[in-house]
Design an enzyme around this catalytic site. Structure first.
Site, PDB file in Angstrom:
ATOM      1  N   LYS A  25      14.078 -86.076   9.930  1.00 18.68           N
ATOM      2  CA  LYS A  25      13.747 -85.051   8.944  1.00 18.68           C
ATOM      3  C   LYS A  25      13.137 -85.696   7.698  1.00 18.68           C
ATOM      4  O   LYS A  25      12.118 -85.239   7.184  1.00 18.68           O
ATOM      5  CB  LYS A  25      15.020 -84.285   8.575  1.00 18.68           C
ATOM      6  CG  LYS A  25      14.785 -82.896   8.077  1.00 18.68           C
ATOM      7  CD  LYS A  25      16.111 -82.167   7.866  1.00 18.68           C
ATOM      8  CE  LYS A  25      16.654 -81.593   9.171  1.00 18.68           C
ATOM      9  NZ  LYS A  25      18.024 -81.048   9.010  1.00 18.68           N
ATOM     10  N   ARG A 100      20.806 -81.851   3.271  1.00 14.30           N
ATOM     11  CA  ARG A 100      20.547 -81.723   4.713  1.00 14.30           C
ATOM     12  C   ARG A 100      20.754 -83.054   5.418  1.00 14.30           C
ATOM     13  O   ARG A 100      20.228 -84.075   4.992  1.00 14.30           O
ATOM     14  CB  ARG A 100      19.096 -81.284   4.949  1.00 14.30           C
ATOM     15  CG  ARG A 100      18.628 -80.237   3.988  1.00 14.30           C
ATOM     16  CD  ARG A 100      17.119 -80.075   3.997  1.00 14.30           C
ATOM     17  NE  ARG A 100      16.602 -79.493   5.219  1.00 14.30           N
ATOM     18  CZ  ARG A 100      15.293 -79.381   5.480  1.00 14.30           C
ATOM     19  NH1 ARG A 100      14.414 -79.843   4.615  1.00 14.30           N
ATOM     20  NH2 ARG A 100      14.894 -78.848   6.610  1.00 14.30           N
ATOM     21  N   GLY A 109      26.277 -81.342  16.121  1.00 16.36           N
ATOM     22  CA  GLY A 109      27.488 -82.021  15.663  1.00 16.36           C
ATOM     23  C   GLY A 109      27.312 -82.589  14.274  1.00 16.36           C
ATOM     24  O   GLY A 109      28.281 -82.905  13.590  1.00 16.36           O
ATOM     25  N   MET A 111      26.360 -82.475  10.239  1.00 17.96           N
ATOM     26  CA  MET A 111      26.700 -81.476   9.239  1.00 17.96           C
ATOM     27  C   MET A 111      25.557 -80.483   9.036  1.00 17.96           C
ATOM     28  O   MET A 111      24.395 -80.864   8.956  1.00 17.96           O
ATOM     29  CB  MET A 111      27.025 -82.138   7.905  1.00 17.96           C
ATOM     30  CG  MET A 111      27.754 -81.177   6.975  1.00 17.96           C
ATOM     31  SD  MET A 111      27.907 -81.791   5.307  1.00 17.96           S
ATOM     32  CE  MET A 111      26.350 -81.241   4.629  1.00 17.96           C
ATOM     33  N   ARG A 344       8.630 -81.784  13.043  1.00 16.50           N
ATOM     34  CA  ARG A 344       9.083 -82.789  14.012  1.00 16.50           C
ATOM     35  C   ARG A 344       8.413 -82.482  15.334  1.00 16.50           C
ATOM     36  O   ARG A 344       7.947 -81.354  15.550  1.00 16.50           O
ATOM     37  CB  ARG A 344      10.600 -82.751  14.162  1.00 16.50           C
ATOM     38  CG  ARG A 344      11.099 -81.418  14.665  1.00 16.50           C
ATOM     39  CD  ARG A 344      12.600 -81.373  14.809  1.00 16.50           C
ATOM     40  NE  ARG A 344      13.047 -79.985  14.854  1.00 16.50           N
ATOM     41  CZ  ARG A 344      14.297 -79.580  14.664  1.00 16.50           C
ATOM     42  NH1 ARG A 344      15.232 -80.441  14.416  1.00 16.50           N
ATOM     43  NH2 ARG A 344      14.600 -78.310  14.735  1.00 16.50           N
ATOM     44  N   HIS A 462      20.500 -71.502  18.645  1.00 19.82           N
ATOM     45  CA  HIS A 462      21.170 -72.711  19.134  1.00 19.82           C
ATOM     46  C   HIS A 462      21.159 -72.782  20.663  1.00 19.82           C
ATOM     47  O   HIS A 462      20.803 -73.803  21.252  1.00 19.82           O
ATOM     48  CB  HIS A 462      22.609 -72.732  18.606  1.00 19.82           C
ATOM     49  CG  HIS A 462      23.399 -73.920  19.041  1.00 19.82           C
ATOM     50  ND1 HIS A 462      24.223 -73.903  20.141  1.00 19.82           N
ATOM     51  CD2 HIS A 462      23.458 -75.175  18.545  1.00 19.82           C
ATOM     52  CE1 HIS A 462      24.781 -75.091  20.286  1.00 19.82           C
ATOM     53  NE2 HIS A 462      24.331 -75.882  19.327  1.00 19.82           N
ATOM     54  N   SER A 786      10.304-104.159  54.612  1.00 17.34           N
ATOM     55  CA  SER A 786      10.633-102.988  53.818  1.00 17.34           C
ATOM     56  C   SER A 786      12.067-103.178  53.335  1.00 17.34           C
ATOM     57  O   SER A 786      12.970-103.389  54.143  1.00 17.34           O
ATOM     58  CB  SER A 786      10.504-101.729  54.670  1.00 17.34           C
ATOM     59  OG  SER A 786      10.953-100.619  53.940  1.00 17.34           O
ATOM     60  N   CYS A 854      12.083 -98.817  50.989  1.00 14.68           N
ATOM     61  CA  CYS A 854      12.285 -97.487  51.574  1.00 14.68           C
ATOM     62  C   CYS A 854      13.659 -96.929  51.260  1.00 14.68           C
ATOM     63  O   CYS A 854      14.039 -95.882  51.745  1.00 14.68           O
ATOM     64  CB  CYS A 854      12.058 -97.509  53.077  1.00 14.68           C
ATOM     65  SG  CYS A 854      13.281 -98.502  53.947  1.00 14.68           S
ATOM     66  N   TYR A 874       4.183-100.781  47.875  1.00 13.71           N
ATOM     67  CA  TYR A 874       4.472 -99.349  47.767  1.00 13.71           C
ATOM     68  C   TYR A 874       5.962 -99.108  47.567  1.00 13.71           C
ATOM     69  O   TYR A 874       6.788 -99.994  47.809  1.00 13.71           O
ATOM     70  CB  TYR A 874       4.028 -98.610  49.040  1.00 13.71           C
ATOM     71  CG  TYR A 874       4.828 -99.033  50.250  1.00 13.71           C
ATOM     72  CD1 TYR A 874       6.030 -98.407  50.556  1.00 13.71           C
ATOM     73  CD2 TYR A 874       4.402-100.078  51.062  1.00 13.71           C
ATOM     74  CE1 TYR A 874       6.789 -98.826  51.633  1.00 13.71           C
ATOM     75  CE2 TYR A 874       5.144-100.499  52.139  1.00 13.71           C
ATOM     76  CZ  TYR A 874       6.348 -99.860  52.421  1.00 13.71           C
ATOM     77  OH  TYR A 874       7.114-100.282  53.471  1.00 13.71           O
TER      78      TYR A 874
HETATM   79  P1  ADP Z   1      18.686 -77.823  10.787  1.00  6.89           P
HETATM   80  O1  ADP Z   1      18.549 -79.224  11.173  1.00  6.89           O
HETATM   81  O2  ADP Z   1      19.934 -77.185  11.291  1.00  6.89           O
HETATM   82  O3  ADP Z   1      17.445 -77.046  11.021  1.00  6.89           O
HETATM   83  P2  ADP Z   1      17.888 -77.840   8.038  1.00  6.89           P
HETATM   84  O4  ADP Z   1      18.309 -78.850   7.061  1.00  6.89           O
HETATM   85  O5  ADP Z   1      16.503 -78.009   8.542  1.00  6.89           O
HETATM   86  O6  ADP Z   1      18.939 -77.829   9.191  1.00  6.89           O
HETATM   87  O7  ADP Z   1      18.040 -76.460   7.307  1.00  6.89           O
HETATM   88  C1  ADP Z   1      18.629 -75.273   7.698  1.00  6.89           C
HETATM   89  C2  ADP Z   1      17.811 -74.120   7.165  1.00  6.89           C
HETATM   90  O8  ADP Z   1      17.753 -74.143   5.752  1.00  6.89           O
HETATM   91  C3  ADP Z   1      16.382 -74.202   7.652  1.00  6.89           C
HETATM   92  O9  ADP Z   1      15.917 -72.923   7.935  1.00  6.89           O
HETATM   93  C4  ADP Z   1      15.663 -74.762   6.475  1.00  6.89           C
HETATM   94  O10 ADP Z   1      14.313 -74.379   6.466  1.00  6.89           O
HETATM   95  C5  ADP Z   1      16.424 -74.170   5.302  1.00  6.89           C
HETATM   96  N1  ADP Z   1      16.334 -75.027   4.123  1.00  6.89           N
HETATM   97  C6  ADP Z   1      16.678 -76.318   4.012  1.00  6.89           C
HETATM   98  N2  ADP Z   1      16.410 -76.811   2.804  1.00  6.89           N
HETATM   99  C7  ADP Z   1      15.868 -75.789   2.094  1.00  6.89           C
HETATM  100  C8  ADP Z   1      15.370 -75.665   0.745  1.00  6.89           C
HETATM  101  N3  ADP Z   1      15.366 -76.707  -0.068  1.00  6.89           N
HETATM  102  N4  ADP Z   1      14.888 -74.495   0.379  1.00  6.89           N
HETATM  103  C9  ADP Z   1      14.899 -73.443   1.210  1.00  6.89           C
HETATM  104  N5  ADP Z   1      15.354 -73.476   2.476  1.00  6.89           N
HETATM  105  C10 ADP Z   1      15.837 -74.642   2.911  1.00  6.89           C
HETATM  106 MG    MG Z   2      15.751 -77.665  10.427  1.00  7.03          MG
HETATM  107 MG    MG Z   3      21.855 -78.563  11.531  1.00  7.67          MG
END
Ligand code: ADP
Ligand code: MG
Ligand code: MG
Length: 901
Positions: A25, A100, A109, A111, A344, A462, A786, A854, A874
């Protein structure tokens, strides 16, 4: 004091190459910032900081921020304040951020993101004043308290939800958006009371305290059970660490000119080149993913906010070109202004992976070699997975239709909780996991399921994302059913499906059916993109790809899949067929050579017919036919069963005095005697392979006669034939010499009788270590080798495969005593070393000796790589693995080129 390490990178200080340090990210946010795209200001705390937090996983070490980290966070925050003109904790113009997590690979898993961090009683007022919208400010605040309480402090989400639900109920409203400011104020007060009750202290008002706790929680989640389990399952190292991203908040919930969404630059299900995704008007990021409101299709954005859509399309196209891959994007629109929050490489289905690779190569975005490398061999397999049988499907009762979130068809028991799904899955039961919606807590059950069905959530929920990653069929957002997780049942109209009832789902169409539906193999001929990709692979690979096929129909199918020869045709299957087995048994039980010959004479035309079929199907290509291999008692009845039968007959015959019974008894007693005399303590190492041909030469002589008669007949018809006779289980050169001299004489005799000569070879299977080690002697006779790597693995390890796999091998792999099951992936160090010696010694004596493999390993990508390194001619694998092998062989060649650079 030494200057502390750099733990913090402002977005413009990083780039896409820094994924190890900044996580996926963070690297993406940096790359987008530097490309001049609208990214809210922010910074990334490195994965190294996370590892240092754990004192690099020293047992018993205290967890704490490494020296210098907090200072660097503070000065990065100052930079963000300057950049945005806002102040963190400043009531006049408050800066809010999101926190994030972001590891190198996205993983469940970790946060969840905390949004709106920095809000407290004072900054809240500032936000209200600045936006002129008190309701919005309180809404943001109550979301923040709940997120922080749940995600950072671990308070159960349910407890916050209950308060919200009660508030809505008492006001008689359905949607969160219908709650007015007064209601939200009340909720905030109740949330804070809940927080105090649960945690034992006031909700932290100091934004820096909030930030410190949130960063610590992200680090903490890295070694949380869910994350650890997932990494173990996916074989991801635990010391990669996670990065933490701090991003200035932008608000998608500031009215109808605002919104938030996720989109892929191409359709991740089919690969089609169109923007694919969903968005919600007037909502914050987490609303889309959580499946709380059903989002709109991304195309709708073109109507709602044409200028934004136009800009977003350009950004998407630019990012795809920049990364040269399909991207998965997150964005937010705040009062008409677009902000990019994530990019990504997008997860995709097997079909999409292939189509996208081929399309991008055709578009000139990537080379054909890159296209070949982009597709996982497993994706080819997935595409060739069974699908519903149309007839069987017609008879099935359609229950409901949801979103076709991840393709493939599955049938199994409906199970409503992940623990039971996991347990039954491990018992090899076919399970469909049914949930209202899934969350990271369900992943262990999803890993063991054959398919996923959810009531709520869209194509980016999810359930959908994880299912695509695991290659599982998934029907999501199936709103026509109601899932009752408490009662373990689902209802659709007046129908009820209870736990353990069979259902079938099609992740390709979104349909859900009652009961079991038959599945059938897919149609390779219709997979145009796969065929194109494999044709490119064919130009790259050095290894030939042959097939193991015993019957003409398999040979025909293998050829359609691209096989360039038959590497193993087992003749014993031909002996097993019902109309032949009685003759085979009489042949084995014969008391004299003459009697035995009379039965072999009956078998000769039958075998000749088999060989005509297979040689014809493979016209123009080599066909390796292995002479009889298993111990003869495999063709006779089972000893124990026979013993029971004879005992029963003895009792009956003595009681009844029936001449028919007496005759039957003596026949069975005769058989029992023969079977008993052939019993072996260890059949795998007993009288089999070339040992049979040496002790009972009539059988192999008949087989060779059948092969050459078939070849000569076809040759006379103008069919181009290339039989190769393989003598199995040779350990000493004299065994081969004994068989080959006699059999080649028979072959020449047949050709003389028929008046034609055919192109042929005699050779052996290398499946005994001694043969590999004495390959210089064996190559004096053998024109081809073989590798029979199943037996070679058994004899090298001293394992009998069935016993090993049934009793201890899985534990060996689990406990890492062995790196992998050596019957699935060639053991490089042992079996591989023998193969290398064999190849080298053999080529010294006979430089043009034809060497291939084989064993089942011939279809395993890692083993194919070894075969490439050994310079084999082969790999030969089972019919359905031929396409995979073509791709894997090309990838092995490309990887070699990389290595040699
Ligand atoms: P995940 O990996 O679960 O997607 P993210 O960190 O990408 O977690 O974020 C979860 C949601 O919060 C996403 O929809 C993301 O676009 C939104 N989000 C994250 N940071 C911001 C921010 N600074 N302003 C507005 N929305 C945010
Ligand atoms: Mg995201
Ligand atoms: Mg997440």
């Amino acid at each position: 004091m030494a200057t502390p390490k750099k733990w913090v990178y402002l977005f413009h200080e990083g780039n896409a190459q820094m994924r190890d340090l900044l996580g996926g990210k963070g690297a993406g946010l940096s790359e987008m910032t530097n490309a001049g795209l609208p990214v809210p200001p922010g910074f990334t705390i490195t994965t190294e900081a996370c590892n240092a937090y754990y004192d690099n996983y020293r047992p018993g070490a205290e967890k704490r921020f490494p020296p210098g980290l907090w200072d660097q966070v503070l000065s990065a925050m100052q930079w963000v304040e300057k950049k945005t003109g806002k102040g963190f904790g400043d009531p006049q113009n408050p800066l809010l951020v999101s926190v994030r997590s972001g590891a190198k690979f996205s993983m469940p898993g970790m946060m969840d993101t905390v949004l709106n961090l920095g809000l407290n009683e004072e900054t809240l007022q500032g936000l209200a004043r600045l936006t002129g919208n008190e309701r919005f400010a309180y809404d943001a605040y109550r979301r923040f308290i709940a997120m922080f309480g749940r995600i950072v402090m671990g308070i159960e989400a349910k407890k916050f939800d209950e308060i919200l639900e009660r508030a809505k109920e008492s006001r008689g409203v359905k949607l969160d958006t219908e709650l007015d400011t007064a209601a939200l104020k009340e909720i905030v007060a109740q949330y804070k009371a809940l927080y105090k009750e649960e945690i034992g202290s006031e909700f932290p008002g100091d934004p820096y305290e909030q930030l410190r706790l949130a960063i610590g929680a992200v680090f903490g989640s890295w070694m949380g059970k869910r994350a650890v389990d997932y990494r173990n399952a996916q074989k991801i190292a635990h010391d990669l660490g996670t990065a933490v991203n701090i991003v200035t908040m932008v608000f998608g919930n500031m009215g109808d000119d605002s919104g938030t969404g996720v989109a892929f630059t191409r359709n991740p299900s089919t690969g089609e080149k169109v923007l694919y995704g969903e968005y919600l008007q007037n909502a914050q990021g987490e609303d889309v993913v959580a499946g709380i409101r059903t989002p709109k299709k991304i195309a709708q954005l073109a109507q709602d906010m044409p200028a934004v859509y136009e800009q977003f399309q350009q950004v998407a196209a630019m990012l795809e070109k920049h990364y040269r891959d399909m991207q998965d994007l997150e964005f937010t629109v705040e009062r008409g202004k677009l902000w990019m929050l994530q990019t990504r490489s997008g997860k995709r289905t097997a079909a999409a992976a292939i189509k996208i690779a081929v399309d991008m190569a055709k578009e000139g975005l990537i080379t054909r070699e890159e296209a070949v490398l982009r597709v996982e061999p497993a994706d080819v397999n997935k595409l060739l997975l069974p699908r519903f049988d149309e007839e069987s499907k017609k008879k099935a009762q359609l229950l409901a239709k949801g979103l076709n979130a991840s393709p493939g068809d599955a049938t199994g028991l409906a199970i409503f909780d992940p623990d039971t799904a996991e347990r039954l899955g491990k018992e090899k039961k076919s399970v469909i996991l049914v949930r209202a919606e899934t969350s990271p807590e369900d992943v262990h059950g999803m890993l063991q399921a054959k398919g996923i069905l959810t009531q709520r959530g869209g194509a980016t929920s999810h359930a959908a994302v994880v299912a695509r990653m695991l290659g599982l069929p998934c029907v999501a957002g199936c709103e026509a059913i109601r899932v009752d997780e408490e009662q373990h049942l689902l209802t659709a109209g007046n129908l009820t499906v209870r736990e353990g009832d069979e259902i079938s789902i099609s992740g390709s169409t979104g349909e859900v059916f009652l009961g079991r539906i038959q599945t059938i193999p897919p149609e390779f001929e219709k997979e145009a993109d796969l065929i194109t990709l494999l044709s490119w692979a064919d130009k790259i690979r050095k290894l030939g790809v042959w097939a193991n096929a015993d019957y003409p129909r398999d040979a025909v199918q293998s050829r359609k899949f691209g096989a360039e020869g038959i590497g193993l045709c087992r003749t014993e299957h031909m002996f097993m067929e019902v109309d032949r087995l009685p003759i085979v048994q009489k042949m084995i039980l014969s008391k004299t050579d003459a009697e035995r010959q009379s039965y072999l004479d009956q078998l000769l035309p039958i075998q000749r017919g088999d060989f005509i079929g297979i040689l014809k199907a493979m016209a123009g290509l080599p066909v390796i036919i292995r002479l009889i291999d298993p111990p003869l008692h495999e063709f006779l009845p089972n000893y124990e069963e026979l013993l029971v039968e004879v005992t029963g007959l003895r009792v009956a015959a003595s009681a009844a005095k029936d001449p028919e019974l007496t005759r039957l008894l003596s026949e069975k007693e005769e058989m029992l005697k023969a079977v008993s005399s052939m019993r072996e303590a260890n059949p795998m190492l007993g009288l089999r392979g070339c040992r049979l041909g040496i002790t009972m030469p009539q059988i192999t002589t008949m087989q060779v006669r059948a092969i050459f008669e078939a070849a000569c007949i076809l040759k006379k018809e103008g069919v181009d034939v290339h039989p190769e006779v393989m003598i199995p289980l040779v350990g000493h050169v004299n065994e081969l010499k004994n068989q080959q001299v006699a059999l080649e004489a028979e072959a020449k005799k047949v050709m003389a009788e028929q008046g034609v000569t055919v192109d042929y070879k005699f050779g052996t299977m290398i499946e005994i270590p001694r043969a590999a080690l004495t390959s210089d002697q064996i190559a004096e006779y053998a024109q081809f080798y073989s590798f029979g790597t199943n037996d070679l693995t058994q004899t090298t390890f001293g394992y009998s495969r069935d016993d090993a796999e049934g009793k201890f091998l899985l534990k060996y792999v689990e406990d890492k005593i062995l790196p992998a099951n050596p019957f699935q992936t060639l053991d490089r160090d042992g079996v591989g070393a023998l193969m290398r010696i064999c190849v080298e010694k053999g080529r010294k004596v006979r430089p043009d000796i034809e060497i291939g493999i084989c064993g089942e390993h011939g279809g395993d990508p890692a083993s194919i790589q070894l075969c490439h390194e050994l310079g084999l001619k082969y790999v030969s694998c089972s019919t359905y693995r031929v396409p995979v092998a073509r791709l894997a062989a090309a990838q092995a060649a490309l990887q070699q080129v990389e290595k040699d650079k």
